[in-house]
Design a protein around this motif. Sequence first.
Motif, PDB file in Angstrom:
ATOM      1  N   LEU A 269       0.829  -1.205   0.000  1.00 40.75           N
ATOM      2  CA  LEU A 269       0.000   0.000   0.000  1.00 40.75           C
ATOM      3  C   LEU A 269       0.864   1.257   0.000  1.00 40.75           C
ATOM      4  O   LEU A 269       2.011   1.234   0.444  1.00 40.75           O
ATOM      5  CB  LEU A 269      -0.914   0.021   1.235  1.00 40.75           C
ATOM      6  CG  LEU A 269      -1.920  -1.115   1.351  1.00 40.75           C
ATOM      7  CD1 LEU A 269      -2.642  -1.054   2.688  1.00 40.75           C
ATOM      8  CD2 LEU A 269      -2.908  -1.069   0.202  1.00 40.75           C
ATOM      9  N   GLN A 270       0.273   2.339  -0.462  1.00 39.96           N
ATOM     10  CA  GLN A 270       0.968   3.615  -0.436  1.00 39.96           C
ATOM     11  C   GLN A 270       0.895   4.190   0.981  1.00 39.96           C
ATOM     12  O   GLN A 270       0.041   3.823   1.787  1.00 39.96           O
ATOM     13  CB  GLN A 270       0.334   4.576  -1.436  1.00 39.96           C
ATOM     14  CG  GLN A 270       0.497   4.116  -2.862  1.00 39.96           C
ATOM     15  CD  GLN A 270      -0.150   5.074  -3.834  1.00 39.96           C
ATOM     16  OE1 GLN A 270      -0.643   6.143  -3.467  1.00 39.96           O
ATOM     17  NE2 GLN A 270      -0.154   4.707  -5.104  1.00 39.96           N
ATOM     18  N   ALA A 271       1.795   5.106   1.281  1.00 45.70           N
ATOM     19  CA  ALA A 271       1.939   5.654   2.632  1.00 45.70           C
ATOM     20  C   ALA A 271       0.629   6.202   3.215  1.00 45.70           C
ATOM     21  O   ALA A 271       0.299   5.892   4.361  1.00 45.70           O
ATOM     22  CB  ALA A 271       3.030   6.720   2.659  1.00 45.70           C
ATOM     23  N   PRO A 272      -0.145   6.999   2.478  1.00 43.31           N
ATOM     24  CA  PRO A 272      -1.396   7.507   3.067  1.00 43.31           C
ATOM     25  C   PRO A 272      -2.386   6.378   3.407  1.00 43.31           C
ATOM     26  O   PRO A 272      -3.089   6.451   4.412  1.00 43.31           O
ATOM     27  CB  PRO A 272      -1.972   8.425   1.991  1.00 43.31           C
ATOM     28  CG  PRO A 272      -0.840   8.759   1.091  1.00 43.31           C
ATOM     29  CD  PRO A 272       0.100   7.607   1.163  1.00 43.31           C
ATOM     30  N   THR A 273      -2.405   5.341   2.594  1.00 45.33           N
ATOM     31  CA  THR A 273      -3.314   4.225   2.852  1.00 45.33           C
ATOM     32  C   THR A 273      -2.841   3.431   4.060  1.00 45.33           C
ATOM     33  O   THR A 273      -3.656   2.984   4.874  1.00 45.33           O
ATOM     34  CB  THR A 273      -3.421   3.326   1.612  1.00 45.33           C
ATOM     35  OG1 THR A 273      -3.701   4.129   0.465  1.00 45.33           O
ATOM     36  CG2 THR A 273      -4.515   2.286   1.774  1.00 45.33           C
ATOM     37  N   ILE A 274      -1.532   3.253   4.197  1.00 44.15           N
ATOM     38  CA  ILE A 274      -0.980   2.566   5.370  1.00 44.15           C
ATOM     39  C   ILE A 274      -1.356   3.326   6.634  1.00 44.15           C
ATOM     40  O   ILE A 274      -1.779   2.739   7.632  1.00 44.15           O
ATOM     41  CB  ILE A 274       0.552   2.424   5.247  1.00 44.15           C
ATOM     42  CG1 ILE A 274       0.910   1.451   4.127  1.00 44.15           C
ATOM     43  CG2 ILE A 274       1.169   1.978   6.568  1.00 44.15           C
ATOM     44  CD1 ILE A 274       2.383   1.409   3.781  1.00 44.15           C
ATOM     45  N   GLU A 275      -1.226   4.638   6.572  1.00 44.77           N
ATOM     46  CA  GLU A 275      -1.576   5.474   7.726  1.00 44.77           C
ATOM     47  C   GLU A 275      -3.062   5.325   8.077  1.00 44.77           C
ATOM     48  O   GLU A 275      -3.424   5.203   9.250  1.00 44.77           O
ATOM     49  CB  GLU A 275      -1.243   6.934   7.408  1.00 44.77           C
ATOM     50  CG  GLU A 275      -1.447   7.880   8.566  1.00 44.77           C
ATOM     51  CD  GLU A 275      -1.051   9.303   8.186  1.00 44.77           C
ATOM     52  OE1 GLU A 275      -1.806  10.215   8.564  1.00 44.77           O
ATOM     53  OE2 GLU A 275      -0.018   9.486   7.510  1.00 44.77           O
ATOM     54  N   PHE A 276      -3.906   5.290   7.047  1.00 43.35           N
ATOM     55  CA  PHE A 276      -5.347   5.120   7.266  1.00 43.35           C
ATOM     56  C   PHE A 276      -5.640   3.779   7.948  1.00 43.35           C
ATOM     57  O   PHE A 276      -6.393   3.710   8.921  1.00 43.35           O
ATOM     58  CB  PHE A 276      -6.089   5.219   5.924  1.00 43.35           C
ATOM     59  CG  PHE A 276      -7.516   4.769   5.978  1.00 43.35           C
ATOM     60  CD1 PHE A 276      -8.491   5.572   6.537  1.00 43.35           C
ATOM     61  CD2 PHE A 276      -7.887   3.525   5.468  1.00 43.35           C
ATOM     62  CE1 PHE A 276      -9.822   5.156   6.581  1.00 43.35           C
ATOM     63  CE2 PHE A 276      -9.199   3.102   5.515  1.00 43.35           C
ATOM     64  CZ  PHE A 276     -10.169   3.926   6.076  1.00 43.35           C
TER      65      PHE A 276
END
Length: 170
Positions: free
Chosen positions: A20-27
């Motif tokens: 996953l991309q960083a913003p999705t990982i954070e979510f």
Amino acid sequence: MSQECSIVEDLIPLYKKQKLQAPTIEFVEQHLTTCQQCQRLAHSQPTQDEYLPMKRTLSFFHIIFIVLSFMFAINSSLLGNQKGFVISYALFGCLSYLFYKNIWIVFIISSVPVFVWAILNNLNNGLYITTYSFAEIGALVIAAGYIALLHTIFALLGAAFAILLRRVFQ
């Protein structure tokens, strides 16, 4: 189950594979800190050999590729434009692999229509079948298999090229 939970549930396999991309990982991580149900789900799913199952529906693009395979079966001939035949089937195999990402589908979609067309096209041809004997039908099936195999070889070469392209641009 909230909508956010269903989204996180779908993302957990990719999250565990770190795809996953960083913003999705954070979510996902933010949701996992607040939702015990999703935490249990994240820890209970096996991590090895996970895959995302393909939908078992026939989409518009599936129909297009099936129609294209039958069109290639009908229009291509080893006795005609050999360069066009080789290029068209290699391109067809490449595009089929890039779309389906499955070599077996490329094999089936490039061989079955050609095999069926070769039998149907020559079944009523007086040059090939005169008495409908077992030997003539057997020869027709063997010849159809040979033609299907040749078409499939070029499609698989195109699929091999697609595999290389995917590895280079991954």
